[in-house]
Design a protein around this motif. Structure first.
Motif, PDB file in Angstrom:
ATOM      1  N   THR A 242       0.816  -1.214   0.000  1.00 11.28           N
ATOM      2  CA  THR A 242       0.000   0.000   0.000  1.00 11.28           C
ATOM      3  C   THR A 242       0.849   1.263   0.000  1.00 11.28           C
ATOM      4  N   VAL A 243       2.102   1.144   0.476  1.00 12.21           N
ATOM      5  CA  VAL A 243       3.008   2.295   0.528  1.00 12.21           C
ATOM      6  C   VAL A 243       4.392   1.867   0.077  1.00 12.21           C
ATOM      7  N   ILE A 244       5.030   2.679  -0.768  1.00 16.51           N
ATOM      8  CA  ILE A 244       6.422   2.467  -1.149  1.00 16.51           C
ATOM      9  C   ILE A 244       7.236   3.625  -0.593  1.00 16.51           C
ATOM     10  N   CYS A 245       8.152   3.328   0.320  1.00 11.03           N
ATOM     11  CA  CYS A 245       9.094   4.330   0.813  1.00 11.03           C
ATOM     12  C   CYS A 245      10.332   4.239  -0.078  1.00 11.03           C
ATOM     13  N   SER A 246      10.490   5.212  -0.954  1.00 10.77           N
ATOM     14  CA  SER A 246      11.514   5.112  -1.998  1.00 10.77           C
ATOM     15  C   SER A 246      12.600   6.161  -1.844  1.00 10.77           C
ATOM     16  N   ASP A 247      13.835   5.721  -2.039  1.00  9.75           N
ATOM     17  CA  ASP A 247      14.950   6.646  -2.152  1.00  9.75           C
ATOM     18  C   ASP A 247      14.813   7.390  -3.476  1.00  9.75           C
TER      19      ASP A 247
END
Length: 926
Positions: A328-333
C-alpha cells in the motif's frame, strides 16, 4: 548516528594530529609490522561480519513445518490409520516434493543474490616501518596511516591529515548524491557524518588525494554499526504466511466438523458399526483437506519469481512475491531509483541570452538550443567562452563503457555533466586542451567554493578560468560579458543574476557560475611568474560569464510507473538524504506528490512524537536529509497505520528500514552488500519501474491463488453430495462415490489444472484496483458462495443425476440398488466422470474473475489444457485397467455415457461467460 558514536567521531575530528598519534600509538613512519600484527589479533580483520547464518539443515526443515505442511503430514497419518496406506504415502510424497522444491528455489535465489554482491577493493596503501606497502584491506588496523586517491573505496573510518582537492561520495551513508568536500581542518556541519576531516568506510573518493589515520575498522566503523543494527532487527512474518496459516485453520475446522458430522450421522442415522463409521469419517476429513494447495502455492510463487527475474527483480524468498501485491506504501529513495544518478545540464543562462540543453544521461544525443533553434557555437561568442570554461576548468574524465556497461567517470558527477555538455555542443576535447594548454590549477576548497585553472591562450597570454558557487563568483567579479562585449557589472546585473538563480533553486536545480580573465594590458599579473598566480592574486577582477544549471534527471520510465501506482491506490513516500528543495522538486515533477506536499527534514522529524509522525505519513509527505534511524522509524510508523510497506534503498543507511519493511528492495547495481543482505528483493537494473512490474506480478499471484482455491473447493460439494444421499436414505442407496474415488479427484485429476491456474497471466485492469483490504482473506465470502452455492451445487446435481442415470440404464428403480457388481461400479465411475468433467468447465471458468476467457485467449494457457487432457486420460486408465478397477471400484462406460460426459462442460462454460458479461455491463453503467 548514536550519541556516543557521534561523540567519539567528534573527539577524533577535533584532536590535533599529534594528540591523535599519541592516542593510537603511531608516528609519521607508520606502525611497526609487529605492532600491526598484534593489533590485527586484538581487533580482528577489517571486515563487515555477515549475520550469523542459520544451519542449512534448519532452513531445509522449515520448508516442511508450515501449518499447511503439518496438516498434510497429519492427513497422511489419518489415511494410513484408516487402512489406506497408498493414499497416505501419496499425500506424504506430495509434501516431500513440495518442501524440496521450495528449498531449492530459496537456495537458488540466495546463490543469485550472493553473485550480485560487490566487494570493496582488495588492497590499500599503508605506511609501515617508514615505507609504503600494499596490504589486503582486511589487514588494516587502528593507527595505520594510509593513502587515498580518486576512484578508491574507503576501507575504514579515518581522520584526514593531508589532502588535495578531496571530494568523497557519501551517498551510501547519507543518500546525498552530490560529493562532499573534505579537508584536513575540523569543520562540523549540521547534518550527520558532516565532520569535514573524517572519511567513513564504505564511501568513495571521487576526486583528489589524501592521507589518513585509521581510528575504526570492521564492525566498529559507522558502516559496521549500521550493519549490526540491521542484523539485530527481526524480520516480520510475510502476509502470505499469515494468510496461509489462517486458511489452514479454516479448512482444518471445516474438514473436522464435516468428519464429525458424518461420523455421528453414520452411527445414529444409518446405524453403521462404529469402526466402519470412524473409517468413513476419517476418509471424509482427508477428502476435504486440499492436498494440492501447498504445491500449487509454491509453484505459483516460483513462476512469479521467474517472471519477475525477467523484469529485473530478483526475489530471495518465494513469499515476497505475494507480499508485493499487497503493498500500500512504497518508501523510496530518490537517487538512482527515481532518478538516473547522472547529473545532467539542462539550462545555460547568460546576461544576454538563455539556452536549453536536450538529452539526459551520458553519451545520449543532445543539442544546445535557443528559442527552439539549434545553436551554432561558432556564432555564439558568449556561449563559446562558457563552454570553454566548462571543459578546461575541469579535472574529470568520462569514458564510454563497453557494450551493456555504463559510462565510467573518473572524477565528480558535476564535472562529468560539464564534460558531456561540451560534447553535446560539438567541442573536441583534445583539440581544446591542445589549443589552450593548462599551466596551473588552483584546486577547489569548501571555504571559497571555487576552482580555477590557468591556461595559455592563443595570444600567448595566461587566461584564468573559474567556476563555483554563485555567491563566491559575484564577489570576485567586477565585469560581465554581454553579447560579446566586456563591461562593468552593475548592481542591477547582480540582482538579475541572483533572481534567476533563486528561480532555478525553487525548481530544484543546482547551479554553477562561470567567469574568466585574460592576463593582458594593465593587469597586475602581467610579467609575473606562474608561481605568483595565487588564489589571492588570480581570483580577482574576473569577468562574469553566466550560469549552468543541472539536475539528476528522472528515469524516463518513472512517469508511467508513478501513474500506475496512483491508479492502483499505492502511495509513494520519498525518503532521501538530499536537500528539501531538490527532493520536493523531483517529487512534484514526476508526479509523486502535489506542490502542497509537506516536507519534513531529519532534524524536524526528531522533534515529532510517534503519534505526530503516524499522522504525517498518512498524507502527502516527503522526507529529506534523513539518517538511518529516521528511515527505520518512518517505515515502522507506516506499519502502525496498518500499511503494507515496501522500502527501497542502496546504501548501508537504508538497511535497517529494508529489514523492517514488509518487503525490502535493494539496488543490485549501486547497492551495498549490507543493503542486499537485508532486502527481500534486489533490482538488477535499480529502476523504480521494475518495482511496479513486481507489484503487478504479486497481485497476479494472489489472484491466481484465489482462482485455484475456488477451483479446488467447488469439487468438495459434489464429493460430499453422494455421501449425503447415502446417509439420507439410511444406506439404502449405496455410496455413489467411494473414498478412493474422492481422493482420485483431490490428488489426481484436480492437481494439474489447478497448477495451470497458478500461472495464469494478469487479468486486464488488475493495476486499476486498490490493494486488497487488510482484513480480507484468501477464503472470502465471494469464493465460498461461488464454490459451494454455485459451481459446487450445479456439479452436485449433475454428478448425482449421472449416478442415477446409469442405475436407471441397469433397471432401477424396478431393480434395487446393490453395492456390488458391474452396474454399481459403472454407476460410481459415471459419478466420478461427471465430477471430473464439471471440473473441466470450472478450470476454464476460474481463469478470469470478470473478464471473458476469450479476451485472455481460450487456448493461451497450455498447462490448463494439458491438465484437462491428463484428467480424461487418467479417468480412462482407471476404468479400463483391471487391477485399478478393483482398487478404485470403477468399470467401463459405453459411448452414450462418454457423450453425456463430454457435453457437460459446454453449457456450464457458456452460462458462466454470460454471467461475467452481465457483471461487466452492470459495472460499466456505474
Amino acid at each position: 548516528m548514536a550519541n556516543n558514536e557521534s561523540t567519539k567521531v567528534d573527539d577524533v575530528a577535533k584532536k590535533s594530529l599529534e594528540a591523535l598519534m599519541i592516542d593510537y600509538q603511531t608516528t609519521s613512519q607508520g606502525l611497526a609490522q609487529e605492532e600491526a600484527d598484534n593489533r590485527l589479533k586484538k581487533y580482528g580483520e577489517n571486515t563487515i561480519q555477515a549475520a550469523k547464518k542459520r544451519s542449512e539443515i534448519l532452513i531445509f526443515v522449515e520448508n516442511f513445518t508450515s501449518m499447511m505442511a503439518i496438516l498434510l503430514w497429519a492427513s497422511g497419518i489419518i489415511a494410513m490409520f484408516a487402512g489406506m496406506l497408498e493414499l497416505g504415502v501419496a499425500i506424504w510424497t506430495v509434501n516431500v516434493i513440495n518442501g524440496c522444491f521450495s528449498y531449492w528455489q530459496q537456495h537458488a535465489a540466495q546463490k543469485a543474490t550472493d553473485s550480485l554482491k560487490k566487494m570493496l577493493p582488495s588492497y590499500v596503501k599503508v605506511t609501515r616501518n617508514g615505507s609504503v606497502k600494499q596490504i589486503r584491506e582486511e589487514e588494516l588496523v587502528p593507527g595505520d596511516l594510509f593513502a587515498l586517491q580518486a576512484g578508491d573505496s574507503i576501507p575504514a573510518d579515518a581522520r584526514i591529515f593531508n589532502c588535495s582537492n578531496l571530494q568523497v561520495d557519501e551517498s551510501s551513508l547519507t543518500g546525498e548524491s552530490v560529493p562532499v568536500d573534505k579537508g584536513d581542518q575540523y569543520q562540523h556541519g549540521d547534518d550527520e557524518f558532516a565532520q569535514n576531516n573524517i572519511v567513513f568506510a564504505g564511501t568513495t573518493v571521487t576526486s583528489g588525494t589524501a592521507s589518513g589515520i585509521v581510528f575504526a575498522t570492521g564492525m566498529t566503523t559507522e558502516f559496521g554499526r549500521i550493519a549490526q543494527l540491521t542484523q539485530n532487527q527481526k524480520k516480520v512474518m510475510y502476509p502470505l504466511q499469515r494468510e496461509l496459516n489462517q486458511l489452514t485453520r479454516q479448512l482444518t475446522l471445516i474438514a473436522v466438523l464435516i468428519g464429525v458430522a458424518f461420523f455421528l450421522l453414520a452411527i445414529f442415522f444409518v446405524h453403521s458399526p462404529i469402526a466402519s463409521s470412524f473409517i468413513f469419517a476419517l476418509g471424509m476429513i482427508v477428502a476435504f483437506i486440499p492436498e494440492g494447495l501447498l504445491p500449487t502455492v509454491t509453484l505459483s510463487l516460483a513462476q512469479g519469481t521467474q517472471r519477475m527475474a525477467k523484469r529485473h527483480a530478483l526475489l530471495k524468498n518465494l513469499n515476497s512475491v505475494e507480499t508485493l501485491g499487497e503493498t500500500t506504501v512504497i518508501c523510496s529513495d530518490k537517487t538512482g531509483t527515481l532518478t538516473q544518478n547522472q547529473m545532467t545540464v539542462n539550462h545555460i543562462w547568460l546576461i544576454s541570452k538563455q539556452y536549453e540543453v536536450s538529452g539526459t544521461g551520458y553519451f545520449t544525443n543532445g543539442t544546445v538550443t535557443s528559442a527552439g533553434q539549434s545553436v551554432d557555437i561558432g556564432e555564439e561568442a558568449d556561449l563559446k567562452i562558457l563552454l570553454q570554461i566548462a571543459k578546461l576548468d575541469n579535472d574529470t574524465e568520462v569514458t564510454e563503457g563497453k557494450k551493456d556497461e555504463k559510462s565510467k567517470i573518473l572524477g565528480t558527477p558535476t564535472e562529468a555533466a560539464l564534460v558531456i555538455l561540451s560534447r553535446k555542443a560539438g567541442i573536441n576535447s583534445r583539440h581544446e586542451n591542445q589549443k589552450f594548454p593548462r599551466i596551473k590549477e588552483l584546486p577547489f576548497d569548501s571555504k571559497r567554493k571555487l576552482m580555477s585553472t590557468i591556461s595559455k591562450a592563443q595570444t600567448g597570454n595566461p587566461i584564468i578560468y573559474t567556476k563555483g558557487a554563485l555567491s563566491s563568483e559575484l564577489q570576485i567579479c567586477d565585469r560581465i560579458l554581454d553579447a560579446g562585449q566586456i563591461r562593468t557589472i552593475t548592481d542591477a546585473d547582480r540582482q538579475k543574476v541572483l533572481d534567476v538563480n533563486e528561480k532555478y533553486s525553487r525548481e530544484g536545480l543546482r547551479s554553477l557560475a562561470f567567469s574568466f580573465r585574460e592576463v593582458a594590458g594593465q593587469d597586475p599579473l602581467v610579467g609575473q611568474k606562474i608561481d605568483d598566480y595565487t588564489i589571492k592574486t588570480a581570483e580577482t577582477h574576473m569577468v562574469f560569464v553566466g550560469l549552468v544549471t543541472m539536475s539528476d534527471p528522472p528515469r524516463p520510465e518513472i512517469f508511467d510507473a508513478v501513474k500506475k501506482c496512483h491508479r492502483a491506490s499505492i502511495r509513494i513516500i520519498m525518503v532521501t538524504g538530499d536537500s528539501p528543495i531538490t527532493a520536493k522538486s523531483i517529487a512534484t515533477k514526476i508526479g509523486i506528490t502535489s506542490d502542497k506536499a509537506q516536507v519534513i527534514t531529519g532534524n524536524e522529524l526528531d522533534q515529532l512524537s510517534d503519534n505526530d509522525l503516524q499522522k504525517a505519513v498518512k498524507g502527502e509527505v516527503i522526507f529529506a536529509r534523513v539518517a538511518p534511524e529516521h528511515k527505520f522509524r518512518i517505515v515502522s510508523m507506516c506499519q502502525k497505520n496498518g500499511e503494507v510497506v515496501a522500502s527501497t534503498g542502496d546504501g548501508v543507511n537504508d538497511a535497517p528500514a529494508l529489514k523492517r519493511a514488509d518487503i525490502g528492495i535493494a539496488m543490485g547495481v549501486t547497492g551495498t552488500d549490507v543493503a542486499k543482505d537485508a532486502a527481500d528483493m534486489i533490482l538488477t537494473d535499480d529502476n523504480f519501474a521494475s518495482i511496479v512490474s513486481a507489484i503487478e506480478e504479486g497481485r497476479t499471484v494472489y489472484s491466481n491463488l484465489q482462482k485455484f482455491l475456488l477451483y479446488i473447493l467447488n469439487s468438495n460439494v459434489p464429493e460430499a453430495a453422494p455421501s449425503v444421499v447415502f446417509l439420507l436414505t439410511r444406506g439404502l442407496v449405496p455410496l455413489p462415490l467411494t473414498v478412493m474415488q474422492i481422493l482420485t479427484v483431490d490428488l489426481g485429476t484436480d492437481l494439474l489444472p489447478a497448477l495451470g491456474l497458478g500461472i495464469e497471466k494478469s487479468e486486464p485492469g488488475i493495476m486499476d484496483l486498490p490493494p486488497r483490504p487488510q482484513d480480507s482473506h484468501l477464503l472470502n465470502r465471494s469464493i465460498v458462495i461461488k464454490a459451494f452455492g454455485l459451481y459446487g451445487l450445479v456439479a452436485s446435481i449433475i454428478s448425482t443425476c449421472a449416478y442415477f442415470f446409469v442405475n436407471g440404464v441397469h433397471g432401477w428403480p424396478s431393480v434395487s440398488l446393490m453395492s456390488s457388481g458391474t452396474g454399481y461400479a459403472e454407476a460410481t465411475t459415471m459419478t466420478l466422470g461427471a465430477i471430473i468433467f464439471c471440473q473441466i468447465a470450472a478450470a476454464m471458468n476460474c481463469r478470469t474473475q470478470i473478464s471473458s476467457v476469450f479476451s485472455v485467449g481460450l487456448f493461451s494457457n497450455r498447462r490448463i489444457w494439458l491438465g484437462i487432457i491428463v484428467e480424461i486420460v487418467l479417468l480412462a486408465v482407471l476404468m479400463y485397467t483391471p487391477f485399478l478397477q478393483v482398487v478404485f471400484n470403477t468399470g467401463p462406460l459405453d459411448r452414450v455415457e462418454w457423450f453425456f460426459l463430454f457435453c457437460i462442460p459446454i453449457p456450464l462454460f457458456l452460462l458462466e461467460e454470460l454471467r461475467k458479461w452481465i457483471v461487466r455491463k452492470v459495472a460499466s453503467r456505474h
